[in-house]
Design an enzyme around this catalytic site. Structure first.
Site, PDB file in Angstrom:
ATOM      1  N   CYS A  97       0.822  -1.210   0.000  1.00  0.00           N
ATOM      2  CA  CYS A  97       0.000   0.000   0.000  1.00  0.00           C
ATOM      3  C   CYS A  97       0.857   1.261   0.000  1.00  0.00           C
ATOM      4  O   CYS A  97       0.387   2.333  -0.394  1.00  0.00           O
ATOM      5  CB  CYS A  97      -0.951   0.014   1.196  1.00  0.00           C
ATOM      6  N   ASN A  98       2.110   1.153   0.421  1.00  0.00           N
ATOM      7  CA  ASN A  98       2.958   2.334   0.547  1.00  0.00           C
ATOM      8  C   ASN A  98       4.083   2.414  -0.467  1.00  0.00           C
ATOM      9  O   ASN A  98       4.799   3.408  -0.511  1.00  0.00           O
ATOM     10  CB  ASN A  98       3.557   2.410   1.952  1.00  0.00           C
ATOM     11  N   ARG A  99       4.280   1.371  -1.287  1.00  0.00           N
ATOM     12  CA  ARG A  99       5.374   1.399  -2.253  1.00  0.00           C
ATOM     13  C   ARG A  99       5.171   0.342  -3.328  1.00  0.00           C
ATOM     14  O   ARG A  99       4.536  -0.696  -3.096  1.00  0.00           O
ATOM     15  CB  ARG A  99       6.719   1.178  -1.558  1.00  0.00           C
ATOM     16  N   SER A 112       9.964   2.570   6.260  1.00  0.00           N
ATOM     17  CA  SER A 112       8.505   2.519   6.303  1.00  0.00           C
ATOM     18  C   SER A 112       7.898   3.826   6.788  1.00  0.00           C
ATOM     19  O   SER A 112       8.571   4.642   7.426  1.00  0.00           O
ATOM     20  CB  SER A 112       8.042   1.378   7.218  1.00  0.00           C
ATOM     21  N   GLN A 139       5.439  -5.669   9.291  1.00  0.00           N
ATOM     22  CA  GLN A 139       4.641  -6.237   8.209  1.00  0.00           C
ATOM     23  C   GLN A 139       5.424  -6.277   6.897  1.00  0.00           C
ATOM     24  O   GLN A 139       5.309  -7.223   6.114  1.00  0.00           O
ATOM     25  CB  GLN A 139       3.357  -5.430   8.027  1.00  0.00           C
ATOM     26  N   GLN A 187       6.142  -9.056   3.641  1.00  0.00           N
ATOM     27  CA  GLN A 187       5.803  -8.671   2.273  1.00  0.00           C
ATOM     28  C   GLN A 187       7.007  -8.815   1.339  1.00  0.00           C
ATOM     29  O   GLN A 187       6.863  -9.254   0.194  1.00  0.00           O
ATOM     30  CB  GLN A 187       5.276  -7.233   2.260  1.00  0.00           C
ATOM     31  N   GLN A 205      -5.307  -9.015   6.699  1.00  0.00           N
ATOM     32  CA  GLN A 205      -4.308  -8.851   7.743  1.00  0.00           C
ATOM     33  C   GLN A 205      -4.365  -7.477   8.390  1.00  0.00           C
ATOM     34  O   GLN A 205      -4.219  -7.346   9.607  1.00  0.00           O
ATOM     35  CB  GLN A 205      -2.909  -9.088   7.160  1.00  0.00           C
TER      36      GLN A 205
END
EC number: 1.2.1.70
Length: 444
Positions: free
Chosen positions: A50-52, A109, A116, A120, A192
């Site tokens: 979701c962030n990268r 992050s 998390q 991933q 999750q």
């Protein structure tokens, strides 16, 4: 060979750009196939969260790799050249290795030290490996990155307190609503991220929670596991009529909590409604914040929430820089040794062939030797070869890791007359040849 890491993240691209590149496994396989088909990369791993979204590659030419990547982003995902240039960064060689180590350890992050991302990265590597899109370099690099991240989280305080995005979402809700006990809460999605949020909410006393998911069976399993209520997907609009807090994280391609759904809910209520969207792509229509009594936070706004733990983790992260740099140095040394591995393996191959031929000639001239005597001669000749090769192998490994290592390797192959064998081993076909390329297996 060059190692590259190209991508965008929460710092370089807003959520409406990142959600275009929220890649499924099918998308990842398609992108890797396209890049490798154009011969711009030899190995590849794609990390999409979701962030990268980041493409890690072993490639020969940076410019060709970036052109192919930009073309693919525009053609398949409608990312214009201008957006690509504004959002994408590129790290090369040592910087790319160090970037991967920092990403996997949670140091890059949105919430420093979150764990998390470790899973991933591991999953991204294993999937790319299964295609297969990885080889000797990335099989080594990503395993080293995962091992390092596990060690840092075990041996340091970088992950001492829970500060995940899910935790930040619950922290925000608690600050805005006070106690979560007795509040009507709806979870949209049973993955999750919502699971982590649920655990944090229950730890804060939340006890009136419903979950909806497209798969009702999954919602039932989720609800049974955590002692909450499962409702059919079709009841989401009705649940919002009485909800005080709704959190969403589904992975859907378009918003599942629509503007019309929320506008209808407002007609049946007067109490305020807090919406927290943890999804990329977004799960809640961003127009929702135009409605009276509705407050919406998306994942970018969550990233701006800083609590006491964030500062402590940032300080801890500074202490880990030397550890990261040492790991990077170790990998760089291994890469240089990988470059000399074909020459070492070729020397070993030639020496063994000479030894075996000489032994056979001697045994033919001494046919009366018994089995024990033959074994003694075999062990003796092996020992002689190993002792003769030990110093040349150690020295070429040392020279290969220094500036001008390629020249030293070329001279090494010419001195021993092994140019053709080294070239053959530098282009492995199959597992046996790949094993010969590993410097750990090339040295007796």
């Amino acid at each position: 060979m060059r190692i590259m890491a190209a991508g965008l993240n929460y710092r370089t691209a807003p959520v409406h750009i990142r959600e275009k590149l929220a890649l499924s496994e099918h998308d990842i396989a398609d992108v890797l196939s396209g890049l490798r088909g154009s011969k711009s990369i030899m190995e590849g791993v794609i990390l999409s969260t979701c962030n990268r979204t980041e493409v890690y590659a072993v490639a020969e030419r940076k410019d060709q790799f970036m052109r192919e990547l930009a073309y693919m982003m525009e053609r398949k995902y409608n990312l214009s050249q201008e957006q690509f240039e504004a959002s994408f960064y590129l790290h090369e060689d040592n910087a790319a290795v160090e970037h991967l180590f920092r990403v996997t350890s949670g140091l890059d992050s949105m919430v420093v030290g979150e764990t998390q991302i470790l899973g991933q990265v591991r999953d991204a590597f294993l999937y790319s490996q299964s295609l297969p899109a990885t080889g000797a370099v990335f099989n080594r690099l990503f395993k080293q990155a995962v091992t390092l991240a596990k060690r840092l989280h075990t041996e340091t305080r970088i992950g001492h307190k829970p500060v995940s995005v899910s935790y930040a979402a619950v922290e925000l809700a608690a600050r805005m609503m006070g106690s979560l006990a007795g509040r009507n809460i709806v979870l949209v999605g049973a993955g999750q991220m919502t699971e982590l949020a649920l655990k944090h909410m229950q730890a804060r006393g939340a006890d009136r929670i419903s979950v909806v998911n497209r798969s009702y069976n999954r919602a039932l399993e989720f609800a049974d596991q955590f002692g909450i209520t499962a409702e059919p997907w079709e009841s989401l609009g009705t649940l919002l009529n009485t909800a005080e807090l709704a959190m969403a994280a589904t992975g859907a391609a378009e918003p599942v909590v629509t503007f019309d759904m929320l506008r209808g809910a407002r007609q049946h209520r007067s109490a305020p409604l807090l919406l927290i969207d943890m999804g990329v792509p977004r799960d809640i229509d961003p127009l929702a914040e135009q409605l009276d009594g509705v407050t919406l936070y998306d994942i970018d706004r969550l990233g701006a929430i800083v609590n006491e733990n964030a500062e402590a983790r940032a300080k801890e992260a500074l202490k880990l820089t030397p550890v990261i740099q040492k790991e990077r140095h170790d990998f760089t040394r291994w890469m240089k040794e990988l470059g000399v591995a074909p020459a070492i393996a070729a020397l070993r191959e030639k020496a063994d062939a000479i030894r075996e031929s000489a032994c056979q000639d001697m045994l033919n001239k001494l046919p009366d030797l018994d089995e024990r005597e033959r074994k003694v001669i075999g062990k003796l000749t092996k020992s002689i070869v190993n002792q003769l090769l030990r110093d040349p192998i150690l020295n070429i490994k040392e020279l290969a890791s220094e500036r001008g290592g390629e020249v030293a390797i070329e001279a090494f192959t010419r001195i021993f007359g092994i140019e053709e064998q080294a070239q053959r081993l530098a282009e492995p076909e199959g597992t046996e040849a790949s094993d010969a390329m590993d410097p750990r297996n090339a040295i007796a």
